[in-house]
Design an enzyme around this catalytic site. Structure first.
Site, PDB file in Angstrom:
ATOM      1  CG  ASP A   1       3.512   1.438   9.339  1.00 38.64           C
ATOM      2  OD1 ASP A   1       3.144   2.292  10.155  1.00 38.64           O
ATOM      3  OD2 ASP A   1       3.729   1.693   8.135  1.00 38.64           O
TER       4      ASP A   1
ATOM      5  CB  CYS B   1      -3.755  11.417  11.998  1.00 40.38           C
ATOM      6  SG  CYS B   1      -3.319   9.711  11.834  1.00 40.38           S
TER       7      CYS B   1
ATOM      8  CE  LYS C   1      -1.521   1.584   4.070  1.00 43.81           C
ATOM      9  NZ  LYS C   1      -1.249   2.969   4.493  1.00 43.81           N
ATOM     10  CG  ASN C   2       2.392   2.734   3.539  1.00 45.76           C
ATOM     11  OD1 ASN C   2       1.246   3.117   3.290  1.00 45.76           O
ATOM     12  ND2 ASN C   2       2.824   2.516   4.767  1.00 45.76           N
TER      13      ASN C   2
ATOM     14  NE  ARG D   1      -6.904   4.627   6.168  1.00 53.29           N
ATOM     15  CZ  ARG D   1      -6.343   5.708   6.666  1.00 53.29           C
ATOM     16  NH1 ARG D   1      -6.610   6.069   7.892  1.00 53.29           N
ATOM     17  NH2 ARG D   1      -5.516   6.425   5.948  1.00 53.29           N
TER      18      ARG D   1
ATOM     19  NE  ARG E   1       0.767  10.244  10.017  1.00 50.06           N
ATOM     20  CZ  ARG E   1       0.337   9.265   9.248  1.00 50.06           C
ATOM     21  NH1 ARG E   1      -0.823   8.717   9.473  1.00 50.06           N
ATOM     22  NH2 ARG E   1       1.079   8.832   8.247  1.00 50.06           N
TER      23      ARG E   1
HETATM   24  N1  EPU Z   1       6.833  14.622  10.530  1.00 48.97           N
HETATM   25  C1  EPU Z   1       6.927  15.956  10.782  1.00 48.97           C
HETATM   26  N2  EPU Z   1       6.789  16.816   9.725  1.00 48.97           N
HETATM   27  C2  EPU Z   1       6.568  16.381   8.448  1.00 48.97           C
HETATM   28  C3  EPU Z   1       6.487  15.009   8.205  1.00 48.97           C
HETATM   29  C4  EPU Z   1       6.624  14.146   9.275  1.00 48.97           C
HETATM   30  O1  EPU Z   1       7.113  16.392  11.918  1.00 48.97           O
HETATM   31  O2  EPU Z   1       6.459  17.225   7.549  1.00 48.97           O
HETATM   32  C5  EPU Z   1       6.956  13.678  11.653  1.00 48.97           C
HETATM   33  C6  EPU Z   1       5.696  12.840  11.830  1.00 48.97           C
HETATM   34  O3  EPU Z   1       4.716  13.500  12.604  1.00 48.97           O
HETATM   35  C7  EPU Z   1       6.227  11.585  12.474  1.00 48.97           C
HETATM   36  C8  EPU Z   1       7.610  11.446  11.845  1.00 48.97           C
HETATM   37  O4  EPU Z   1       7.953  12.726  11.339  1.00 48.97           O
HETATM   38  O5  EPU Z   1       6.347  11.788  13.845  1.00 48.97           O
HETATM   39  C9  EPU Z   1       7.700  10.438  10.719  1.00 48.97           C
HETATM   40  O6  EPU Z   1       6.625  10.634   9.822  1.00 48.97           O
HETATM   41  P1  EPU Z   1       6.714  10.277   8.290  1.00 48.97           P
HETATM   42  O7  EPU Z   1       6.580  11.526   7.494  1.00 48.97           O
HETATM   43  O8  EPU Z   1       7.877   9.407   8.008  1.00 48.97           O
HETATM   44  O9  EPU Z   1       5.370   9.442   8.113  1.00 48.97           O
HETATM   45  P2  EPU Z   1       4.485   9.444   6.807  1.00 48.97           P
HETATM   46  O10 EPU Z   1       5.342   9.606   5.648  1.00 48.97           O
HETATM   47  O11 EPU Z   1       3.341  10.374   7.007  1.00 48.97           O
HETATM   48  C10 EPU Z   1       4.636   6.892   6.297  1.00 48.97           C
HETATM   49  C11 EPU Z   1       3.668   5.761   6.157  1.00 48.97           C
HETATM   50  C12 EPU Z   1       3.117   5.404   7.531  1.00 48.97           C
HETATM   51  C13 EPU Z   1       4.289   5.024   8.415  1.00 48.97           C
HETATM   52  C14 EPU Z   1       5.315   6.167   8.485  1.00 48.97           C
HETATM   53  C15 EPU Z   1       6.553   5.833   9.276  1.00 48.97           C
HETATM   54  C16 EPU Z   1       2.803   6.072   3.951  1.00 48.97           C
HETATM   55  C17 EPU Z   1       1.670   6.431   3.078  1.00 48.97           C
HETATM   56  N3  EPU Z   1       2.603   6.159   5.259  1.00 48.97           N
HETATM   57  O12 EPU Z   1       3.890   7.975   6.844  1.00 48.97           O
HETATM   58  O13 EPU Z   1       2.257   4.303   7.364  1.00 48.97           O
HETATM   59  O14 EPU Z   1       3.841   4.732   9.721  1.00 48.97           O
HETATM   60  O15 EPU Z   1       5.711   6.511   7.150  1.00 48.97           O
HETATM   61  O16 EPU Z   1       7.164   4.715   8.763  1.00 48.97           O
HETATM   62  O17 EPU Z   1       3.844   5.693   3.457  1.00 48.97           O
HETATM   63  C18 EPU Z   1       0.448   2.878   7.885  1.00 48.97           C
HETATM   64  O18 EPU Z   1       0.624   2.314   6.791  1.00 48.97           O
HETATM   65  O19 EPU Z   1      -0.290   2.414   8.790  1.00 48.97           O
HETATM   66  C19 EPU Z   1       1.141   4.141   8.143  1.00 48.97           C
HETATM   67  C20 EPU Z   1       0.734   5.008   9.077  1.00 48.97           C
END
Ligand code: EPU
Length: 437
Positions: A325, A136, A41-42, A417, A141
């Site tokens: 995850d 969320c 998915k991701n 999801r 996030r």
């Molecule tokens: N963060 C910030 N600012 C940003 C972006 C992130 O402070 O602009 C913080 C977040 O709040 C978090 C940390 O950095 O505390 C890491 O977040 P990241 O951006 O890596 O998460 P994401 O890209 O939003 C993806 C996956 C998530 C997975 C995380 C961590 C996708 C679509 N989603 O989210 O997947 O948990 O990386 O590995 O790729 C899931 O599939 O259940 C899921 C939540």
């Protein structure tokens, strides 16, 4: 096979699933046989967003049929792309023209990953308008790192009326972007934007997840010049245009890990097939430390019964560390292990929503800040529980599979999801699980 349900759940298509659906699971049925893993998915989410970067068709194989993917495809259609699911299961996306470079609130509020269109839309059309994602269930996030990155590439970004507007009428310009914190979708968003920027972009402190590497491979097939994906320094030489491509998405490492934990928890001999064990090496290593017997080949992992598991501590980290995850599912495993396990969640501030629900099933878990302390082994008993987010739901399914008696899981739309046909896969392996309205 003992305990096998006859027939599959009546509703097998995601289209027919509703928000009211529940799972009824009768635990303690051994699992057996092979369980195939679906596409990630991701990885599919950014791959779909990448289709906005070219006017030519892109064909993506192994895109799972789950709700988040349906949402992302709906968003691309909203942007003006034509989307078709072919008979062979592949998704064909053609964004010949972008008519609305926008991610509206109604879509973003259901799936935060829709902010992945920010970079591609800004790069392709010079303007992007994306609803600010709200809170969320697993944490705040924010997307400030995506925005800072785009500003480094020369976009002007401002926020108004709940929307982020990025504009770069003369195109984006390559630059060095140092992420102050590792972000998976932030790295992906910027990599896509930089692919069409003028000049060289260097992403420092980039995410090293397999999904980032998969996206880079797709972009390279589309004509992008990218090196270093999979390391923390990614270099992108912008090109003037990208073209169509055909790509097969990597297997879902989180689904694979969830299924393996199911095999170990139920003391079963199952083979999880069509996966890349290297993508979840940290899980395999933790499982082995806990005494589980897991044997891997290049594309499959087999679990074998063991008499006793021992507790191990675990801390979530960015890849190649232990994936957040899989934290909830690993905690379900630790409820059956002897001793005390300290589980520390480092990525999201509120990812312990499964704890009170596992406790309703009889688990002994205490939360102290970012740490959950699991005392085991507990004999879980079936209960009525509530799913709160995708991976929390998975941990409750795992708990229910080993619990004595029947469990009813409410709000399994969270599960829908991101897990493709999970109840069918588990039922085929011998679990007693059915979807009820
Ligand atoms: N963060 C910030 N600012 C940003 C972006 C992130 O402070 O602009 C913080 C977040 O709040 C978090 C940390 O950095 O505390 C890491 O977040 P990241 O951006 O890596 O998460 P994401 O890209 O939003 C993806 C996956 C998530 C997975 C995380 C961590 C996708 C679509 N989603 O989210 O997947 O948990 O990386 O590995 O790729 C899931 O599939 O259940 C899921 C939540």
């Amino acid at each position: 096979m003992q305990g096998r349900v006859t027939g599959l759940p009546k509703r097998s298509s995601n289209n027919q699933k509703t928000r009211m659906d529940k799972f009824r699971i009768t635990g303690r049925q051994p699992l057996s046989g092979e369980i195939p893993v679906s596409g990630s998915k991701n990885s599919s989410l950014p791959a779909i967003a990448a289709c906005l970067l070219t006017e030519e068709p892109v064909i993506l194989h192994r895109v799972p049929q789950v709700r988040d993917i349906a949402t992302m495809l709906k968003l691309l259609e909203y942007n003006g792309a034509s989307v078709t699911r072919r008979l062979d299961g592949a998704v064909r996306i053609e964004a010949a023209r972008i008519t609305k470079p926008e991610a509206p609130y109604d879509i973003v509020k259901t799936m935060r990953a829709s902010s992945l269109v920010l970079g591609p839309l800004a790069a392709r059309t010079g303007v992007a308008r994306v609803s600010v994602p709200g809170g969320c269930s697993i944490g705040a996030r924010p997307i400030n790192l995506h925005i800072n990155g785009l500003e480094h590439l020369g976009a002007t970004v401002h926020q108004e009326h709940g929307y982020i507007e990025a504009s770069a009428p003369n195109g984006l310009r390559g630059n060095t972007v140092h992420f102050e914190r590792i972000t998976v979708t932030g790295t992906e968003d910027l990599m896509m934007a930089a692919a069409l920027a003028k000049g060289t972009t260097v992403l420092e402190n980039a995410a090293r997840e397999p999904e980032v590497v998969d996206l880079a491979e797709l972009l390279i097939k589309m004509g992008a010049h990218i090196s270093g994906a999979g390391s923390s320094r990614i270099q992108i030489e912008g090109v003037e245009r990208l073209h169509g491509a055909e790509h097969t998405i990597i297997p879902d490492r989180i689904e694979a890990g969830t299924l393996l934990i199911a095999g170990v928890m139920t003391n079963s001999d199952i083979v999880v097939t069509g996966c890349v064990p290297e993508h979840f090496a940290s899980l395999l290593s933790k499982m082995r430390q806990a005494g589980a017997r897991v044997e891997e080949s290049a594309t499959a992992v087999e679990t074998r019964p063991v008499t006793r598991l021992r507790s191990v501590d675990m801390t979530t980290e960015e890849h190649p560390g232990f994936a957040t995850d899989l934290q909830a599912q690993f905690m379900a495993l630790m409820t059956g292990a002897a001793g005390i396990s300290f589980i520390t969640e480092n990525i999201f501030e509120n990812r312990f929503m499964h704890v009170p629900e596992l406790a309703r099933m009889g688990a002994n878990i205490r939360i102290e800040g970012r740490q959950a302390i699991v005392a085991g082994p507990s004999e879980l008993t079936g209960a009525q529980v509530m799913c709160s987010d995708l991976r929390a739901s998975a941990s409750l399914v795992l708990g229910a599979l080993v619990a004595r008696g029947e469990s009813i899981l409410d709000r399994v739309y969270h599960m829908d999801r991101g897990y493709e046909k999970i109840e069918e896969k588990l039922a085929q392996a011998g679990a007693r699980i059915e979807r009820i309205g």
